[in-house]
Design a protein around this motif. Sequence first.
Motif, mmCIF file in Angstrom:
data_model
loop_
_atom_site.group_PDB
_atom_site.id
_atom_site.type_symbol
_atom_site.label_atom_id
_atom_site.label_comp_id
_atom_site.label_asym_id
_atom_site.label_seq_id
_atom_site.Cartn_x
_atom_site.Cartn_y
_atom_site.Cartn_z
ATOM 1 N N MET A 1 10.049 39.471 9.617
ATOM 2 C CA MET A 1 10.590 38.887 10.850
ATOM 3 C C MET A 1 11.705 39.775 11.361
ATOM 4 O O MET A 1 12.597 40.177 10.617
ATOM 5 N N ARG A 2 11.695 40.048 12.663
ATOM 6 C CA ARG A 2 12.715 40.906 13.240
ATOM 7 C C ARG A 2 13.921 40.089 13.681
ATOM 8 O O ARG A 2 13.808 38.949 14.107
ATOM 9 N N GLY A 3 15.086 40.717 13.590
ATOM 10 C CA GLY A 3 16.294 40.077 14.079
ATOM 11 C C GLY A 3 16.817 40.835 15.279
ATOM 12 O O GLY A 3 16.153 41.697 15.842
ATOM 13 N N ARG A 4 18.063 40.523 15.671
ATOM 14 C CA ARG A 4 18.600 41.134 16.880
ATOM 15 C C ARG A 4 19.029 42.569 16.604
ATOM 16 O O ARG A 4 18.519 43.493 17.178
ATOM 17 N N GLY A 5 19.985 42.793 15.727
ATOM 18 C CA GLY A 5 20.348 44.133 15.271
ATOM 19 C C GLY A 5 20.433 45.150 16.378
ATOM 20 O O GLY A 5 19.595 46.027 16.467
ATOM 21 N N TYR A 6 21.414 45.056 17.250
ATOM 22 C CA TYR A 6 21.487 45.893 18.448
ATOM 23 C C TYR A 6 21.434 47.393 18.140
ATOM 24 O O TYR A 6 22.122 47.887 17.256
ATOM 25 N N VAL A 7 20.596 48.106 18.880
ATOM 26 C CA VAL A 7 20.560 49.568 18.898
ATOM 27 C C VAL A 7 20.529 49.975 20.362
ATOM 28 O O VAL A 7 19.522 49.762 21.064
ATOM 29 N N LEU A 8 21.658 50.496 20.857
ATOM 30 C CA LEU A 8 21.791 50.863 22.262
ATOM 31 C C LEU A 8 21.337 49.691 23.151
ATOM 32 O O LEU A 8 21.761 48.557 22.937
ATOM 33 N N ASP A 9 20.466 49.966 24.124
ATOM 34 C CA ASP A 9 20.031 48.885 25.012
ATOM 35 C C ASP A 9 18.592 48.468 24.729
ATOM 36 O O ASP A 9 17.942 47.837 25.551
ATOM 37 N N PHE A 10 18.075 48.815 23.548
ATOM 38 C CA PHE A 10 16.664 48.585 23.254
ATOM 39 C C PHE A 10 16.387 47.111 22.955
ATOM 40 O O PHE A 10 17.139 46.440 22.249
ATOM 41 N N SER A 11 15.250 46.644 23.466
ATOM 42 C CA SER A 11 14.652 45.408 22.972
ATOM 43 C C SER A 11 13.705 45.796 21.840
ATOM 44 O O SER A 11 13.473 46.991 21.594
ATOM 45 N N ASP A 12 13.147 44.820 21.147
ATOM 46 C CA ASP A 12 12.175 45.155 20.097
ATOM 47 C C ASP A 12 11.018 45.965 20.676
ATOM 48 O O ASP A 12 10.562 46.936 20.083
ATOM 49 N N ARG A 13 10.549 45.550 21.863
ATOM 50 C CA ARG A 13 9.405 46.234 22.466
ATOM 51 C C ARG A 13 9.740 47.663 22.865
ATOM 52 O O ARG A 13 9.011 48.600 22.535
ATOM 53 N N THR A 14 10.882 47.853 23.561
ATOM 54 C CA THR A 14 11.220 49.205 24.018
ATOM 55 C C THR A 14 11.644 50.092 22.851
ATOM 56 O O THR A 14 11.470 51.315 22.901
ATOM 57 N N PHE A 15 12.193 49.494 21.801
ATOM 58 C CA PHE A 15 12.546 50.250 20.592
ATOM 59 C C PHE A 15 11.274 50.837 19.971
ATOM 60 O O PHE A 15 11.223 52.023 19.626
ATOM 61 N N SER A 16 10.233 50.020 19.856
ATOM 62 C CA SER A 16 8.950 50.494 19.312
ATOM 63 C C SER A 16 8.347 51.554 20.221
ATOM 64 O O SER A 16 7.834 52.580 19.745
ATOM 65 N N GLN A 17 8.395 51.325 21.534
ATOM 66 C CA GLN A 17 7.836 52.289 22.480
ATOM 67 C C GLN A 17 8.576 53.616 22.425
ATOM 68 O O GLN A 17 7.963 54.689 22.508
ATOM 69 N N PHE A 18 9.904 53.563 22.295
ATOM 70 C CA PHE A 18 10.699 54.786 22.233
ATOM 71 C C PHE A 18 10.283 55.643 21.038
ATOM 72 O O PHE A 18 10.046 56.851 21.176
ATOM 73 N N PHE A 19 10.185 55.040 19.866
ATOM 74 C CA PHE A 19 9.823 55.816 18.671
ATOM 75 C C PHE A 19 8.387 56.332 18.764
ATOM 76 O O PHE A 19 8.091 57.442 18.304
ATOM 77 N N ALA A 20 7.491 55.535 19.345
ATOM 78 C CA ALA A 20 6.103 55.975 19.480
ATOM 79 C C ALA A 20 5.988 57.132 20.465
ATOM 80 O O ALA A 20 5.289 58.122 20.208
ATOM 81 N N THR A 21 6.682 57.028 21.603
ATOM 82 C CA THR A 21 6.563 58.035 22.660
ATOM 83 C C THR A 21 7.338 59.306 22.337
ATOM 84 O O THR A 21 6.825 60.423 22.478
ATOM 85 N N GLU A 22 8.576 59.156 21.890
ATOM 86 C CA GLU A 22 9.446 60.315 21.672
ATOM 87 C C GLU A 22 9.212 60.994 20.325
ATOM 88 O O GLU A 22 9.381 62.209 20.200
ATOM 89 N N LEU A 23 8.822 60.230 19.305
ATOM 90 C CA LEU A 23 8.757 60.785 17.954
ATOM 91 C C LEU A 23 7.395 60.625 17.286
ATOM 92 O O LEU A 23 7.183 61.154 16.191
ATOM 93 N N ASP A 24 6.474 59.887 17.928
ATOM 94 C CA ASP A 24 5.179 59.577 17.328
ATOM 95 C C ASP A 24 5.363 58.942 15.957
ATOM 96 O O ASP A 24 4.729 59.314 14.971
ATOM 97 N N VAL A 25 6.264 57.967 15.886
ATOM 98 C CA VAL A 25 6.565 57.253 14.644
ATOM 99 C C VAL A 25 6.362 55.763 14.882
ATOM 100 O O VAL A 25 6.774 55.224 15.919
ATOM 101 N N ASP A 26 5.709 55.104 13.925
ATOM 102 C CA ASP A 26 5.527 53.654 13.994
ATOM 103 C C ASP A 26 6.733 52.994 13.321
ATOM 104 O O ASP A 26 6.723 52.744 12.126
ATOM 105 N N ILE A 27 7.783 52.725 14.088
ATOM 106 C CA ILE A 27 8.991 52.135 13.534
ATOM 107 C C ILE A 27 8.765 50.697 13.094
ATOM 108 O O ILE A 27 9.602 50.113 12.394
ATOM 109 N N ASP A 28 7.622 50.091 13.491
ATOM 110 C CA ASP A 28 7.277 48.739 13.053
ATOM 111 C C ASP A 28 6.594 48.722 11.693
ATOM 112 O O ASP A 28 6.260 47.652 11.180
#
Length: 277
Positions: A1-28
Amino acid sequence: MRGRGYVLDFSDRTFSQFFATELDVDIDDPVFARDGGSKGKRLRCFLQTADNATAVRALRALWEHRVGLVASTGSPDPVAKAEGRLLSLITRLQDGPEEHPVEPPRPAADRRLYEALKAELVQVRELPPHERGYAFETFLRHAFDAAGLAAREPFRNTGEQIDGSFVLGHEVYLLEAKWHAGRTPAADLHVFHGKLDQKAAWARGLFVSFTGFTPEGLAAFGTGKRIICMDGRDIYDALSHEIPIRSVLDRKVRRAAETGRIHVTVREMFGLPVPQI
């Protein structure tokens, strides 16, 4: 289960998209949720487990995103000497040795690949019966190619049809693939093993029966043979739980060597839960 855990302005969805697009990493990937599912804890775990070069790429990408975020506010950076501190960390990572052996993070494309293979398998299941066999062979070739198993298309020797072959651990495996209405009996297993007996002594075999094998057939066929077996539920469970096909086959080979059993299910080997009906 995911919690809030702020990282910059990312939501869970945009955080996953950022790692997938910029780094090709499945952060989930659950491996990064070892200490918790929040974005902050997943990021910390990722940086602690990634190799130095990957960690540096992630830090640079996050920094560029942060620069744009701060600029959009029109205010000065709230963290004193932030860039200098970041560059010092990057220098240490670039110049320092790896503290422990690490595996590369799972590419984000892996999840898309599993979903694509599951969709292809569903399409095969919906085909008319007379078309399923060849389509199933094609699906298996795609799955084995994706696993880096050097799959080969079906070929015909004098008087016999081989549904394909692949390489696992420097061993050549011949493939028999069946999609029948009923479960595969011992007779079919014996026929396939007879084909292996006509090949080189080091040849191995994988018998894939989508509908499975009869318990009586497995018992009658016996143990200690040169083949391993896989059924449709094995394939579906592996794809659903994102277990690499290579890992499934490696574990089947080991279980066969240890126990003599030619068919051990993915659920048993990987301790997967049985769905509640």
